[in-house]
Design an enzyme around this catalytic site. Structure first.
Site, PDB file in Angstrom:
ATOM      1  N   ARG A 265     -31.925 -29.770  -0.055  1.00  4.90           N
ATOM      2  CA  ARG A 265     -31.628 -30.286   1.277  1.00  4.90           C
ATOM      3  C   ARG A 265     -32.871 -30.223   2.159  1.00  4.90           C
ATOM      4  O   ARG A 265     -33.470 -29.154   2.332  1.00  4.90           O
ATOM      5  CB  ARG A 265     -30.500 -29.462   1.894  1.00  4.90           C
TER       6      ARG A 265
ATOM      7  N   SER B  77       0.824  -1.207   0.000  1.00  5.30           N
ATOM      8  CA  SER B  77       0.000   0.000   0.000  1.00  5.30           C
ATOM      9  C   SER B  77       0.861   1.261   0.000  1.00  5.30           C
ATOM     10  O   SER B  77       0.468   2.298  -0.535  1.00  5.30           O
ATOM     11  CB  SER B  77      -0.924   0.006   1.225  1.00  5.30           C
TER      12      SER B  77
ATOM     13  N   GLN C 238     -22.580 -21.146   5.424  1.00  7.31           N
ATOM     14  CA  GLN C 238     -23.522 -21.339   6.529  1.00  7.31           C
ATOM     15  C   GLN C 238     -24.802 -22.003   6.045  1.00  7.31           C
ATOM     16  O   GLN C 238     -25.349 -22.890   6.708  1.00  7.31           O
ATOM     17  CB  GLN C 238     -23.839 -19.985   7.178  1.00  7.31           C
TER      18      GLN C 238
ATOM     19  N   THR D 165      -5.877  -2.523  -0.495  1.00  7.87           N
ATOM     20  CA  THR D 165      -6.738  -3.135   0.518  1.00  7.87           C
ATOM     21  C   THR D 165      -7.992  -2.291   0.710  1.00  7.87           C
ATOM     22  O   THR D 165      -8.014  -1.085   0.428  1.00  7.87           O
ATOM     23  CB  THR D 165      -6.001  -3.244   1.863  1.00  7.87           C
TER      24      THR D 165
ATOM     25  N   GLY E 253     -22.419 -28.219   7.211  1.00  8.77           N
ATOM     26  CA  GLY E 253     -21.193 -29.016   7.154  1.00  8.77           C
ATOM     27  C   GLY E 253     -20.731 -29.271   5.734  1.00  8.77           C
ATOM     28  O   GLY E 253     -19.524 -29.325   5.457  1.00  8.77           O
TER      29      GLY E 253
ATOM     30  N   GLU F 194      -4.811  -5.030  -5.196  1.00  5.86           N
ATOM     31  CA  GLU F 194      -5.093  -3.766  -5.891  1.00  5.86           C
ATOM     32  C   GLU F 194      -5.625  -2.689  -4.932  1.00  5.86           C
ATOM     33  O   GLU F 194      -6.536  -1.936  -5.247  1.00  5.86           O
ATOM     34  CB  GLU F 194      -6.045  -3.983  -7.073  1.00  5.86           C
TER      35      GLU F 194
END
Length: 683
Positions: free
Chosen positions: A264, A128, A332, A361, A336, A359
């Site tokens: 699911r 930076s 999430q 932060t 799992g 490029e």
């Protein structure tokens, strides 16, 4: 924003490539720790490594809106692939900003030939804080000598040319930096440590070492000691693209998480029905759509020549933060399984993190944004003066796309070939529907596409053109709508297209069709004054499954025929070597110039279009041939010229003959079955 038709077509082309080639394969490349060279070669053939190249230097001349929207599509597949391709734009921006015409020609000629470029800014102690750059460029007569090590360089090991930031006045810090062009093959340029990264693993990142590298002074970009200014402008130009990368990842996360949540089941229903999961999916979609508009807005400002520094930083920051948040939430949603390498979500999460770092932060971006805010809203107790529109920057003209022309010169010692491909248009079967009452095909509104076997013929012709130069012409019969299929051929790389369209030719069977096409071929040869060296047909070209038209054209034109070829190459003596399937394996035939070749299924599919050919196909004029040019006796065309008649159809009646062995136990049933088979002579 709404994309114009051209942009929509380009994005659809890239999306198809990503869905068919990138997404299904990148997981295996990463697991095998294999560099995706084959995949990247396909992308380069499409021009995805040349997105920022102006038309006058051999590129597609895209707008910034188009470039960044394409970047999102590529990142949706994999940001390692995306970084490898888009790093060319990052490296090119200093040349576009400060380079002379001669420097731009040198840069883009080299980049296109070598495929990849790299931007050498970061050092072990200068990230930076660009003012801490320790690489030096010292004047020595008519040259500069560069010494130093650059780190974390995307495309470092594979680039053929670099833009390099080096100090030309150490005492001036950032104000003593200059930018240079350095070719990879100069003595003293070498590759150091290659990085083993957490994510973005399908791009190569390394140190690039400059050890007494001598370059001419005309490789200095712009003015001496102005390099830091050029680099800041470069990063401004590139940041919306990094934001687009973040949205590409976010978009993919939304797709994968939603598909999983709908499949699911827990507690007897899909988890997508649970309110908290719905909230996560909804928030992801909201954030992705909002951030997309941010990077597109920055791109619009760039295209309009208006200030965009703050908007670029906002697009980068919010886009990459959103990509990361979506990836975390996507894991999430999948629970799992999201943490397992069997699913793409954990890879998306690893890939997303780097976007908040490289490029500039996101912490640095917030400093840039805050600085812009303070300038925009200065402290004042006085009545504000009326605001005026910002001064408009001089906009670089977008070059018009030249017509796609054939390469007439020879390549090496081989003759440039004049090639013709006869194609058949068929309805796109993926869009055909069945009438639920009549149980017939509904073809209204269904686009015409090229028959699969004819795509093999076209690709064979294009490969010969790649080998020798020359010209590829395509021709078909049909109604005006058939031009859609011809434009598909032009987009793949054909140079010219002709449509034989006349109601007088309607109803022609294979014999009449071959007569019409043969006459049209003679007309085109007389018109151009050049005979066709090879006439290609797909196995099913023009007619149905019988494959008769190719052999019949051979008869009409009295030219040699090779049928069912699976590979064709030009020999040094000017003859064509044809590989052909046989009962024993393969036979090889030598065919003279002017021959007819029908092509069976080959080992290669029709190539993806590139940006220049896709644009050319949209606007190219397709020639039309009618009975005025294709003069065929009325008794040899249309229904009158179609002697094949279906007098009667007969469907055999199938009866089931047999008997049931019933009311017997297993042993008795087996004995009876054995007896019946013996009586029938089968045992």
């Amino acid at each position: 924003m709404l994309f114009d038709n051209e942009t929509q077509e380009l994005l659809a082309m890239v999306r198809e490539f990503v869905d068919k080639e990138v997404i299904p394969t990148v997981g295996d490349y990463e697991r095998n720790n294999e560099f995706p060279e084959k995949l990247l070669d396909m992308a380069c053939d499409m021009g995805l490594n040349q997105l920022c190249v102006p038309t006058e230097y051999g590129g597609p001349g895209l707008t910034n809106v188009q470039v960044f929207a394409i970047a999102e599509e590529i990142a949706r597949g994999d940001i390692g692939i995306g970084t490898t391709l888009i790093a060319n734009a990052l490296a090119s921006f200093p040349v576009l900003i400060a380079g002379t015409d001669a420097q731009k020609k040198l840069w883009f000629d080299t980049m296109i030939k070598k495929k990849y470029a790299a931007f050498c800014l970061t050092e072990p102690n200068a990230g930076s804080d660009a003012g801490s750059v320790s690489t030096t460029a010292v004047e020595d007569g008519d040259d500069y000598i560069i010494n130093g090590t650059k780190s974390f360089i995307s495309n470092g090991p594979i680039a053929g040319i670099y833009t390099v930031l080096a100090s030309t006045n150490k005492s001036a810090g950032a104000m003593g930096l200059s930018a240079f062009i350095v070719e990879r093959d100069r003595p003293g340029v070498s590759i150091g440590r290659e990085e083993d990264k957490m994510g973005m693993r399908l791009s190569c990142t390394s140190e690039v070492i400059f050890d007494n590298v001598r370059i001419p002074k005309d490789h200095l970009l712009g003015r001496k000691n102005r390099g830091f200014k050029y680099i800041l402008e470069t990063l401004d130009h590139s940041r919306p693209g990094v934001g687009a990368f973040g949205i590409g990842i976010g978009q993919r996360v939304v797709e994968e998480a939603t598909k999983y949540a709908k499949q699911r089941k827990q507690f007897g229903q899909p988890v997508a029905n649970f309110q908290l999961v719905e909230e996560m999916l909804a928030n992801m979609e909201i954030q992705v759509q909002a951030c997309r508009q941010m990077y597109l807005h920055a791109a619009e400002l760039m295209d309009a020549g208006l200030p965009f520094t703050v908007e670029a930083s906002i697009a980068k920051t919010f886009g990459t933060d959103t990509g990361m948040k979506c990836a975390v939430d996507g894991v999430q949603v999948m629970g799992g399984y999201g943490y397992m390498k069997d699913y793409p979500m954990e890879k998306l999460m690893r890939d997303a993190k780097i976007l908040q770092i490289y490029e500039g932060t996101n912490q640095v971006q917030r400093t840039v944004i805050a600085g812009g805010v303070k300038k925009k809203y200065p402290r004042s107790t006085k009545k504000s003066a009326p605001t005026t529109a910002p001064a408009k920057r001089e906009e670089a003209p977008r070059m018009t796309i030249p017509s796609q022309t054939a390469v007439e010169e020879t390549k090496g010692d081989q003759k440039a070939l004049n090639l013709l491909v006869c194609i058949k248009q068929v309805p796109d079967t993926t869009q055909i529907k069945i009438d639920p009452v009549k149980h017939t095909l509904i073809r209204e509104g269904v686009p015409a596409i090229v028959s699969t076997f004819d795509t093999y013929a076209l690709e064979t012709a294009l490969r010969l053109k790649d080998q020798t130069g020359g010209k590829v012409t395509v021709i078909t019969m049909g109604i005006p709508k058939a031009k859609d299929a011809l434009r598909e051929c032009l987009a793949a790389g054909a140079d010219e297209a002709w449509l034989i369209t006349d109601r007088a030719f309607g109803g022609s069977d294979t014999l009449a069709t071959s007569k019409i096409i043969s006459t049209a071929i003679k007309y085109l040869e007389e018109k151009s004054g050049k005979p066709f060296d090879v006439i290609f047909c797909g196995k099913q070209a023009i007619d149905g499954d019988t494959g008769q038209v190719g052999p019949e054209i051979s008869q009409h034109l009295n030219r040699a025929l090779v049928s069912y070829a699976v590979e064709v190459s030009l020999q040094d003596d000017g003859t064509l070597k044809c590989k052909r399937e046989s009962d024993e394996g393969y036979d090889y035939y030598s065919a003279p110039s002017g021959c007819i070749i029908t092509v069976n299924k080959t080992s290669y599919d029709l190539r993806y279009p590139n940006f220049k050919t896709k644009r050319f196909a949209r606007t190219a004029e397709i020639g039309e041939l009618t009975s005025a040019e294709v003069v065929v006796d009325p008794q040899e065309r249309g229904l009158a010229g179609s002697p094949t008649k279906v007098l009667k159809t007969y469907t055999p009646h199938h009866e089931k003959n047999g008997m049931k062995i019933e009311n017997l136990d297993g042993k008795a049933a087996a004995e009876k079955l054995t007896g019946l088979l013996s009586d029938a002579g089968l045992l």
